[in-house]
Structure formats: structure tokens, C-alpha cells
Write a protein that holds these residues in place. Structure first.
Motif, PDB file in Angstrom:
ATOM      1  N   ALA A 101      -7.203 -17.185  10.615  1.00 17.80           N
ATOM      2  CA  ALA A 101      -6.292 -16.404  10.932  1.00 17.80           C
ATOM      3  C   ALA A 101      -6.743 -14.794  11.246  1.00 17.80           C
ATOM      4  CB  ALA A 101      -5.092 -16.450   9.554  1.00 17.80           C
ATOM      5  N   THR A 102      -5.821 -14.135  12.103  1.00 20.62           N
ATOM      6  CA  THR A 102      -6.062 -12.668  12.465  1.00 20.62           C
ATOM      7  C   THR A 102      -4.693 -12.187  12.108  1.00 20.62           C
ATOM      8  OG1 THR A 102      -7.573 -13.312  14.137  1.00 20.62           O
ATOM      9  CG2 THR A 102      -6.594 -11.155  14.020  1.00 20.62           C
ATOM     10  N   VAL A 103      -4.864 -11.261  11.005  1.00 24.14           N
ATOM     11  CA  VAL A 103      -3.533 -10.333  10.796  1.00 24.14           C
ATOM     12  C   VAL A 103      -3.896  -8.944  10.824  1.00 24.14           C
ATOM     13  CG1 VAL A 103      -3.221 -12.110   8.920  1.00 24.14           C
ATOM     14  CG2 VAL A 103      -4.409 -10.117   8.335  1.00 24.14           C
ATOM     15  N   ARG A 104      -2.763  -8.136  10.992  1.00 26.89           N
ATOM     16  CA  ARG A 104      -2.781  -6.665  10.835  1.00 26.89           C
ATOM     17  C   ARG A 104      -1.686  -6.135   9.996  1.00 26.89           C
ATOM     18  NH1 ARG A 104      -0.053  -2.450  13.648  1.00 26.89           N
ATOM     19  NH2 ARG A 104       1.921  -3.810  14.106  1.00 26.89           N
ATOM     20  N   VAL A 105      -2.276  -5.166   9.428  1.00 25.25           N
ATOM     21  CA  VAL A 105      -1.740  -4.342   8.253  1.00 25.25           C
ATOM     22  C   VAL A 105      -1.723  -2.828   8.887  1.00 25.25           C
ATOM     23  CG1 VAL A 105      -1.512  -3.607   5.929  1.00 25.25           C
ATOM     24  CG2 VAL A 105      -2.569  -5.744   6.542  1.00 25.25           C
ATOM     25  N   ALA A 106      -0.494  -2.262   8.831  1.00 27.72           N
ATOM     26  CA  ALA A 106      -0.392  -0.758   9.368  1.00 27.72           C
ATOM     27  C   ALA A 106       0.689  -0.193   8.600  1.00 27.72           C
ATOM     28  CB  ALA A 106      -0.006  -0.938  10.732  1.00 27.72           C
ATOM     29  N   GLY A 107       0.566   1.256   8.720  1.00 27.45           N
ATOM     30  CA  GLY A 107       1.597   2.230   7.780  1.00 27.45           C
ATOM     31  C   GLY A 107       0.878   2.702   6.705  1.00 27.45           C
ATOM     32  N   SER A 139       1.010 -21.319  -0.535  1.00 25.39           N
ATOM     33  CA  SER A 139       0.528 -19.823   0.151  1.00 25.39           C
ATOM     34  C   SER A 139      -0.461 -19.093  -0.266  1.00 25.39           C
ATOM     35  CB  SER A 139       1.967 -18.887   0.010  1.00 25.39           C
ATOM     36  OG  SER A 139       2.051 -18.254  -1.234  1.00 25.39           O
ATOM     37  N   LEU A 140      -1.073 -18.397   0.731  1.00 25.47           N
ATOM     38  CA  LEU A 140      -2.250 -17.625   0.549  1.00 25.47           C
ATOM     39  C   LEU A 140      -1.713 -16.076   0.888  1.00 25.47           C
ATOM     40  CD1 LEU A 140      -5.417 -17.454  -0.297  1.00 25.47           C
ATOM     41  CD2 LEU A 140      -5.829 -17.737   2.093  1.00 25.47           C
ATOM     42  N   THR A 141      -2.105 -14.978   0.083  1.00 25.12           N
ATOM     43  CA  THR A 141      -1.599 -13.852  -0.011  1.00 25.12           C
ATOM     44  C   THR A 141      -2.924 -12.710   0.379  1.00 25.12           C
ATOM     45  OG1 THR A 141       0.449 -14.221  -0.987  1.00 25.12           O
ATOM     46  CG2 THR A 141      -0.133 -11.995  -0.492  1.00 25.12           C
ATOM     47  N   LEU A 142      -2.870 -12.154   1.457  1.00 17.76           N
ATOM     48  CA  LEU A 142      -3.792 -10.856   1.615  1.00 17.76           C
ATOM     49  C   LEU A 142      -3.248  -9.692   1.259  1.00 17.76           C
ATOM     50  CD1 LEU A 142      -6.407 -10.435   4.380  1.00 17.76           C
ATOM     51  CD2 LEU A 142      -4.473  -8.551   4.052  1.00 17.76           C
ATOM     52  N   LEU A 143      -4.015  -8.942   0.372  1.00 18.64           N
ATOM     53  CA  LEU A 143      -3.735  -7.663  -0.247  1.00 18.64           C
ATOM     54  C   LEU A 143      -4.798  -6.701   0.639  1.00 18.64           C
ATOM     55  CD1 LEU A 143      -3.226  -8.962  -3.976  1.00 18.64           C
ATOM     56  CD2 LEU A 143      -1.320  -8.144  -1.966  1.00 18.64           C
ATOM     57  N   ALA A 144      -4.344  -5.751   1.510  1.00 18.18           N
ATOM     58  CA  ALA A 144      -5.225  -4.781   1.961  1.00 18.18           C
ATOM     59  C   ALA A 144      -5.186  -3.536   1.344  1.00 18.18           C
ATOM     60  CB  ALA A 144      -4.689  -4.701   3.397  1.00 18.18           C
ATOM     61  N   GLU A 145      -6.253  -2.872   1.299  1.00 16.18           N
ATOM     62  CA  GLU A 145      -6.568  -1.697   0.641  1.00 16.18           C
ATOM     63  C   GLU A 145      -6.368  -0.471   1.615  1.00 16.18           C
ATOM     64  OE1 GLU A 145     -10.428  -1.429  -1.012  1.00 16.18           O
ATOM     65  OE2 GLU A 145      -9.885  -3.095  -2.526  1.00 16.18           O
ATOM     66  N   ARG A 146      -6.456  -0.917   3.018  1.00 15.08           N
ATOM     67  CA  ARG A 146      -6.341   0.009   4.005  1.00 15.08           C
ATOM     68  C   ARG A 146      -5.732  -0.482   5.062  1.00 15.08           C
ATOM     69  NH1 ARG A 146     -11.847   0.079   2.969  1.00 15.08           N
ATOM     70  NH2 ARG A 146     -12.989  -1.054   4.833  1.00 15.08           N
ATOM     71  N   ALA A 147      -5.209   0.083   6.239  1.00 17.62           N
ATOM     72  CA  ALA A 147      -4.618  -0.389   7.244  1.00 17.62           C
ATOM     73  C   ALA A 147      -5.886  -1.006   8.171  1.00 17.62           C
ATOM     74  CB  ALA A 147      -3.809   0.531   7.976  1.00 17.62           C
ATOM     75  N   GLY A 148      -5.468  -1.944   8.954  1.00 21.46           N
ATOM     76  CA  GLY A 148      -6.314  -2.451   9.839  1.00 21.46           C
ATOM     77  C   GLY A 148      -6.162  -3.768  10.193  1.00 21.46           C
ATOM     78  N   VAL A 149      -7.109  -4.504  11.244  1.00 22.24           N
ATOM     79  CA  VAL A 149      -6.908  -5.886  11.589  1.00 22.24           C
ATOM     80  C   VAL A 149      -8.091  -6.533  10.849  1.00 22.24           C
ATOM     81  CG1 VAL A 149      -7.140  -7.509  13.552  1.00 22.24           C
ATOM     82  CG2 VAL A 149      -6.209  -5.313  13.930  1.00 22.24           C
ATOM     83  N   TYR A 150      -7.636  -7.925  10.236  1.00 22.39           N
ATOM     84  CA  TYR A 150      -8.434  -8.550   9.140  1.00 22.39           C
ATOM     85  C   TYR A 150      -8.440 -10.147   9.615  1.00 22.39           C
ATOM     86  CZ  TYR A 150      -8.056  -4.805   5.931  1.00 22.39           C
ATOM     87  OH  TYR A 150      -8.057  -3.470   5.061  1.00 22.39           O
ATOM     88  N   ARG A 151      -9.669 -10.722   9.544  1.00 25.78           N
ATOM     89  CA  ARG A 151      -9.891 -12.230   9.945  1.00 25.78           C
ATOM     90  C   ARG A 151     -10.057 -12.989   8.646  1.00 25.78           C
ATOM     91  NH1 ARG A 151     -11.466  -8.802  13.837  1.00 25.78           N
ATOM     92  NH2 ARG A 151     -10.976  -9.258  16.028  1.00 25.78           N
ATOM     93  N   LEU A 152      -9.430 -14.039   8.567  1.00 24.37           N
ATOM     94  CA  LEU A 152      -9.757 -14.853   7.402  1.00 24.37           C
ATOM     95  C   LEU A 152     -10.157 -16.323   7.833  1.00 24.37           C
ATOM     96  CD1 LEU A 152      -6.783 -12.945   7.207  1.00 24.37           C
ATOM     97  CD2 LEU A 152      -6.550 -14.464   4.966  1.00 24.37           C
ATOM     98  N   GLU A 153     -10.769 -16.870   6.982  1.00 25.11           N
ATOM     99  CA  GLU A 153     -11.165 -18.124   7.302  1.00 25.11           C
ATOM    100  C   GLU A 153     -10.941 -18.733   5.587  1.00 25.11           C
ATOM    101  OE1 GLU A 153     -14.905 -21.157   8.636  1.00 25.11           O
ATOM    102  OE2 GLU A 153     -14.440 -18.979   9.664  1.00 25.11           O
ATOM    103  N   VAL A 154     -10.079 -19.989   5.694  1.00 24.88           N
ATOM    104  CA  VAL A 154      -9.940 -20.603   4.497  1.00 24.88           C
ATOM    105  C   VAL A 154     -10.216 -22.426   4.679  1.00 24.88           C
ATOM    106  CG1 VAL A 154      -8.402 -20.987   2.670  1.00 24.88           C
ATOM    107  CG2 VAL A 154      -8.240 -18.733   4.161  1.00 24.88           C
TER     108      VAL A 154
END
Length: 749
Positions: A101-107, A139-154
Motif C-alpha cells: 500500500a501507498t498512503v499519504r499523510v498531510a497537514g 485492520s492495520l493502522t499507520l501512525l505517522a510522526e511527520r507528513a509525507g508519503v509512506y509505503r507499506l508491505e504486510v
């Protein structure tokens, strides 16, 4: 232009700013140094040309606009899935999956990103660094410390519960992302079905089949894999069906339900195929799984199942009709590959009507001859049953529902009567009756028990002065045809029952108006043992805990529900049985009509509810691991008017069921007793105070003396509340005019 120094600190700061802008960058740099003494002390002023002053104001406005643009440029908080790819492989030990998965966290405020997930997590990585993963079931939850685009492999794994199962079911969940795919790989020899998913690609790669599926967002799909049959005859499913046309005749119209009941003896069903009669336009389609997806092509309806049907299931088609409309009785056909056992016509009605199909094609049956099935719906209420005579070969024909003249208006009825009686240590009795009166009537006639004194009377929460004659109270109502009144009547019998009696009989006020449902709660002082000896109302259990619950064991699901009567009132003390693998588990509904079965194994079980004075009802309920299955049951009144106790009733202390209460149940029961007894005394006093105030209001004539039994009285209720006690609850449907209960009294052993 002269700018005088302001007396406040804020305006002094504005003067400094203007001065700094006027004098140039050197003055701005000098702002970090101590302020000029003359300006700070208020002894100086700055003079600027008007043109320069306007320029300074414009510069301030531009600075404010630039600041507003910077604030607007800050990103709103966002947490989104950009792409989710799932790779699933079915092996002998279970289902192996890989999710990328590719996810984006912003703000400025970083929100978590949740990914739907099925199975156990074996390994998980996230890049770049600066985020962590939290896994919970589903479910699987991603908790980001800073904004950006993250890639996950599970990497996930779901083991098979039964290695020898002939059919494998693989649950698939949507990635719910703008871009993504779900690719499943399994043995090429397996037969497969996946209702609810769209096939994007289907190809065979050597000994493996590769499927690419599209699953609608926010939904799940089930991939069913099965070994092929050894012969064409064995592959053919063996299905028996029963069809019925159910007509619900109501005042506002007729509801037609075409029902098809399936019994799968061999094989399974993924899609129900129904041939509809000409002109039939169903408004809704329901199956044993609930609301169903369907499609129609000409006169054929296809109903898609979420899971393969093995065993018993049904499909219902609902069509609204109008009174006077001619109804075609041609049944729905269950299509090829099924064996039809018969077709029935069932009628339910809540109004006077005449329904009769053509005599040459239909045979009248007793209601008990209708095949047993939970698909007939709650409560029955069935008026008549016919069966289509297949041997005669005649056409089903048509019919028209004829409405009969309405019966003569009987006036008012008491829809519900709730009585509470308190017996004190001194033998005094306090009765409080609450009547819900509907219909048309000018007055309610109530005859008090011998020796009783009317203490207070409220009609729709207003103190009312009744008419009294020889122990009979006439309560003014002034009800129109569809009117409703709520009446509360409190009476006192001082020293009515002498002490040390082995048997006591308690009698309530007698009504001349018919009562549909009556509930009576009796508060008895502690220190003696009481046994129900007889009466027209039947004792029922009264749970004090929040819910009558039973731990079944062997599973992680729950069954929770509530029981009502056909008027919508919640029923306490209803015996509810859950049958799990031919073993019954029993509990009783609490005071709010709720029941709960915990730790229930997965599968389809049967829940059954019964209460004296009502018809029993039962349903199949599907239980899934970690979920709570909700069940709403409705009991319809039985036809009998009184209930006879044929065996000795237990002591009140023995009437409690251990599974319904926690360890502190005894104290909870005592607390409930004290609260109810205190409320009875407090409400009586409050109402007599209200009645006293109403009677003492200014009037043209001299008011009559305020006495108990006239307007409610001004004295408090002359009773002492027992410190401890017991509660007996009784219930009855269509009770007789005179209601009494007899109790055996024993000294404690």
C-alpha cells in the motif's frame, strides 16, 4: 501630520511602528534597543506628511494580506490510501497474503491511516522511517510522526479450520483506494465462485489459476473453492422447494409476499432463479441473509447470495396492492434443477374481510397443516391456509379481497393497566393503578376494594375531583373516538390484613371497562416466606440486572435481543431459549425486555421465546466470531383469557434464576424494592400536595374542605416503608373484571 503619543501601551507600540517605518531600516533595526525616552514618557510626538502616513497604512494592509496567504497555504489534515495491491495465494494449510500500500499523510495535525486486513500479520515494514504500525483484528493502522508519503508491505496468513473440508471459503476485503488490484492464485483444478466481485482477469498459469478481482469499496467478498465432482450426476444439486403467496390484509391496503423456501439436500446454491408471473412487480427482495441484491431480465429474477446455501433458506418478494384490486394467484416458479413439493395461499388480516380463492383449484387446510418454517415470519397471526391442488391441474385463478362491515363500536378500552401494591409490616396496603384508556367514553368507572380510601387521582398529570358513590369512583374522561387518557389512582387500605396469617388474598380495584393487558407488581415485606397460591394473573420473573444473560461457551460470538408485545411494549420475564447443537440454553428477559447469550459458537442457531398468555415465537440466528447478532422478537397475545396454575408455584426467593444475576444480585433486589416503595409513597404525597394546591386556588365560590378521596388530600400517606422486602411481578392478557392474588405465608425456618 502630527501623531500624538497614546496613553496606553498598545497605542504607544503603534506609534513606535509608524515611527520605525517612517525613519527607514535603521530605525527598524533599532527597535531591539530600549525605547526612546521621550516617546515612552509621553513627552514627544511624531510628525509625518499625510502622503507618507497613507503609504504606511497601505504597507500594513499588504503585510496583513501576506500573513493571511501564508495561513491559507497550510495544508488541511489528510490521511488517504493512494494505492493498495493485494496478492493472495491459497495453499493446503491456509491463505497466504501480501498487501502493498501507498498512503499519504498531510497537514499539521497528522491523522492515522487504517487499512482493512484479514488474518494474522506475519511481517510488516514501512518506508521511509518516521511511522509505526498498530495491528488489531480486522485492520492495520499507520501512525505517522511527520507528513509525507509512506509505503507499506504486510504479509498475512489465515489458517484453514478444517483440513478435510470439501469447500474452502476465502474472505476478501476491498482495498478502498483509487488505484489497486486484488490478485488470487489457487489450484487450476478447483471450481470457484466469488459473488459480489467483478472478474478483471482469469487465466491459467501451469497448474495454477490466477484471478484479478475488483471488489466495491467498503465491502467484502467470499471466494468459494471446491473440488470437482467425479460425475455429472453427483455435481447436480438436489433441491426441494415450497412456494407460497401470503396476503396481509390491512386497513391501508394489501401486502403480497411471494415466498420460496429451499431445502438443499445435496450441493449448494449461489444464485436463486425465480420465474415471475406476468404483471408481478416486486417492490423489495429479501432472503434468509437479509436484504438481497437481484437483477431482472424479462420475467426472470436472479437473487444473488452472499454465501452458498447449504440446508434451508428462503427468498421473499414484497408487492403492495390496493383494496378491490384483482389478485393473480399464479405462483412464482423456482426454476430448473428444483423439485417443487407444493404451493400454499396464506392470509393474515387485522380487519374484517373475506378472502377465498377458486374452490376448484384450492383445498382449505388447517393452520397446523402448514409446513413449519421460520420464514413465515413473526407471530403467525395466520387467518387461513389453502393448498393448490396439483393433481386437479386447474389454473390457480384470481381473487378479490372483500372488506366486511366494521363491527359496532364498543366504546373505550384500557389498553394497558399497571398496578403497584405495597404491603407494610402493619398490614396496610397502598395501591397505585395507572390506566391507559383509549376510545370513546365520558367516564371510567372504578370500584375500590372494600375498606379502601381514595387518596389521589390524576388525569393526564392533572389533579382531578371524581364523583364517588358507595365505594365506586367515576373518573371524568370526555374522550372522543380516537382520544387517549392516562389515569393514575392511589388508594389506601389501613390495617387491611392482620398479622400471622397463613394465607392472604390481595384484591385490586374492579373496572367495568375491558382491559387488554394487565401487569401487577407486588412489594412484600421481608421476614416471611411467600408462595404464589393462585390468581388470574401469572407470576413472571423480574431480573434486576441490566440484562438476563447466559454464558454458552465454546465461541466468541454473542446473541442479544429484546422482546416486545404486538403493541410495542417491552416484556420482562420472557423465557428465551437458544438451542446450540441440539443443546438448549435458557434465560429470562430483564425488566427492560433484554436478553443476552455470550460466548456463542459460530454457526446458525435457533432462538425461541415464550411467555404465559402469549404465543411462542422462534427464529434462526446466524452467529459470527467476535460479533453480536441482534434479534428483535414480538409476541402476540394468545386466545385464552385466563391461565390456571396446575402445579405448586415456587417460593419468591426460589423464583430467581442464577444465570440472570451477578453475585450482588440480592442487594440489587433489595435496592430495587426500596426504590419502588419509596417512589410509591413519595409520588402519593406529591400528588396530594399538587391536588391540595389545585383545590386551594382562588375561586368564585368557597372551596370545599380538602380531604383524602376528594382532591387527593393534604396528609402524607399513612404507611411506613419496610426496610427490606421481596418483589412479585404478575402479568395477564384480557383479564376478568375482578383481579386478585392469593399468597401462602410461612414463617421463616
Amino acid at each position: 501630520m502630527a501623531i500624538p503619543q497614546a496613553p496606553s501601551a498598545g497605542r504607544a507600540g503603534l506609534a513606535l511602528t509608524l515611527a520605525a517605518l517612517a525613519l527607514g531600516p535603521a530605525a527598524v533595526a533599532a527597535q531591539s534597543s530600549p525605547p526612546v525616552p521621550d516617546i515612552a514618557s509621553g513627552g514627544a510626538e511624531i510628525r509625518l506628511p499625510l502622503q507618507r502616513y497613507d503609504a504606511l497604512l497601505q504597507e500594513i494592509e499588504r503585510a496583513d494580506a501576506a500573513r493571511a496567504e501564508r495561513l491559507a497555504a497550510i495544508e488541511e489534515p489528510a490521511a488517504e490510501r493512494l494505492q493498495v495491491d493485494q496478492r493472495i495465494e491459497v495453499r493446503g494449510d491456509g491463505v497466504h497474503g501480501t498487501v502493498r500500500a501507498t498512503v499519504r499523510v498531510a497537514g499539521q495535525k497528522l491523522l492515522p491511516v487504517r487499512l482493512p486486513l484479514i488474518g494474522l500479520v506475519r511481517a510488516a515494514t514501512v518506508t521511509p522511517a518516521g511511522a509505526s504500525l498498530a495491528h488489531r483484528e480486522g485492520s492495520l493502522t499507520l501512525l505517522a510522526e511527520r507528513a509525507g508519503v509512506y509505503r507499506l508491505e504486510v504479509e498475512t496468513f489465515v489458517p484453514f479450520a478444517d483440513d478435510a473440508a470439501a469447500v474452502r471459503e476465502v474472505e476478501l476485503v476491498s482495498g478502498d483506494a483509487p488505484v489497486g488490484s486484488t490478485v488470487v492464485r489457487f489450484g487450476a483444478e478447483l471450481q470457484w465462485q466469488c459473488p459480489g466481485a467483478t472478474v478483471v482477469r482469469d487465466e491459467v498459469d501451469g497448474q495454477a489459476r490466477v484471478l484479478e478481482l475488483a471488489i466495491p469499496g467498503g465491502t467484502t467478498a467470499t471466494l468459494r473453492l471446491r473440488q470437482p465432482y467425479q460425475s455429472a450426476e453427483a455435481e447436480r444439486a438436489l433441491v426441494q422447494t415450497i412456494t407460497a403467496t401470503v396476503l396481509d390484509v390491512q386497513r391501508q391496503g394489501i401486502g403480497r409476499t411471494d415466498l420460496a423456501v429451499y431445502q438443499v439436500i445435496r450441493g449448494e446454491i449461489a444464485t436463486h432463479v425465480l420465474d415471475l408471473p406476468a404483471g408481478l412487480q416486486p417492490e423489495s427482495v429479501v432472503s434468509d441473509e437479509g436484504g438481497a441484491q437481484s437483477s431482472r431480465d424479462a420475467g426472470q429474477l436472479q437473487v444473488y447470495r452472499q454465501r452458498l446455501l447449504r440446508g434451508t433458506g428462503f427468498v421473499k418478494l414484497h408487492t403492495p396492492l390496493r383494496h378491490g384490486e384483482r389478485i393473480d394467484l399464479q405462483p412464482v416458479a423456482t426454476g430448473p434443477g428444483t423439485s417443487a413439493l407444493g404451493h400454499y395461499l396464506v392470509t393474515r388480516t387485522s380487519i374484517a374481510s373475506e378472502v377465498a380463492p377458486p374452490a376448484g383449484s384450492w383445498r382449505r387446510l388447517d393452520v397446523s397443516d402448514l409446513p413449519a418454517s421460520p420464514s413465515w415470519g413473526a407471530g403467525t397471526g395466520i387467518a387461513a391456509v389453502w393448498q393448490l391442488d396439483a393433481e386437479a391441474g386447474a389454473a390457480p385463478g384470481t381473487l378479490t379481497v372483500e372488506l366486511l362491515p366494521e363491527a359496532e363500536d364498543v366504546g373505550a378500552v384500557v389498553r394497558r393497566r399497571e398496578s403497584t401494591s405495597l404491603l407494610t409490616d402493619s398490614g396496610s396496603l397502598v395501591h397505585r393503578d395507572v390506566f391507559q384508556v383509549v376510545g370513546r367514553s365520558s367516564a371510567l368507572e372504578v370500584r375500590l376494594p372494600p375498606g379502601s380510601e381514595l387518596w389521589s387521582l390524576l388525569v393526564d398529570d392533572s389533579p382531578t375531583r371524581p364523583l364517588e358513590s358507595g365505594g365506586t369512583v367515576f373518573v371524568p374522561l370526555s374522550l372522543d373516538n380516537d382520544g387517549t387518557r392516562s389515569i393514575e389512582l392511589v388508594s389506601v387500605q389501613a390495617g387491611a390484613l392482620p398479622s400471622r396469617r397463613s394465607e392472604i388474598t390481595l384484591q385490586l380495584a374492579t373496572l367495568e371497562t375491558p382491559v387488554l393487558e394487565h401487569r401487577w407488581r407486588l412489594l412484600l415485606p421481608d421476614g416471611r416466606e411467600y408462595r404464589y397460591a393462585g390468581g388470574v394473573l401469572r407470576p413472571t420473573f423480574d431480573a434486576i440486572s441490566d440484562a438476563g444473560s447466559v454464558v454458552v461457551g465454546g465461541g466468541e460470538g454473542s446473541v442479544r435481543g429484546r422482546v416486545r408485545d404486538d403493541s410495542g411494549y417491552l416484556l420482562p420475564g420472557v423465557a428465551v431459549t437458544l438451542r446450540v447443537r441440539d443443546r438448549p440454553y435458557r434465560t429470562f428477559t430483564d425488566r427492560n425486555g433484554w436478553f443476552t447469550f455470550r460466548s456463542v459458537p459460530d454457526g446458525r442457531h435457533y432462538v425461541h421465546a415464550e411467555l404465559s398468555g402469549f404465543g411462542a415465537v422462534g427464529y434462526d440466528v446466524r452467529v459470527r466470531r467476535g460479533r453480536t447478532s441482534m434479534v428483535d422478537l414480538t409476541l402476540a397475545p394468545a386466545t385464552q383469557e385466563t391461565i390456571t396454575v396446575t402445579s405448586e408455584a415456587p417460593l419468591l426467593d426460589e423464583m430467581q434464576v442464577q444465570s440472570m444475576f451477578e453475585d450482588d444480585a440480592a442487594e440489587q433486589r433489595q435496592q430495587a424494592f426500596r426504590e419502588e416503595a419509596s417512589a410509591l409513597k413519595r409520588d402519593g404525597s406529591r400528588r396530594e400536595d399538587a391536588a391540595g394546591r389545585a383545590a386551594s386556588a382562588p375561586a368564585a365560590a368557597e372551596p370545599e374542605p380538602r380531604t383524602a378521596g376528594r382532591t387527593g388530600g393534604v396528609r402524607p400517606l399513612p404507611v411506613d416503608i419496610p426496610a427490606r422486602g421481596k418483589i412479585l411481578q404478575m402479568i395477564g392478557i384480557l383479564p376478568p373484571r375482578e383481579v386478585a392474588v392469593t399468597l401462602e405465608v410461612r414463617e421463616p425456618r
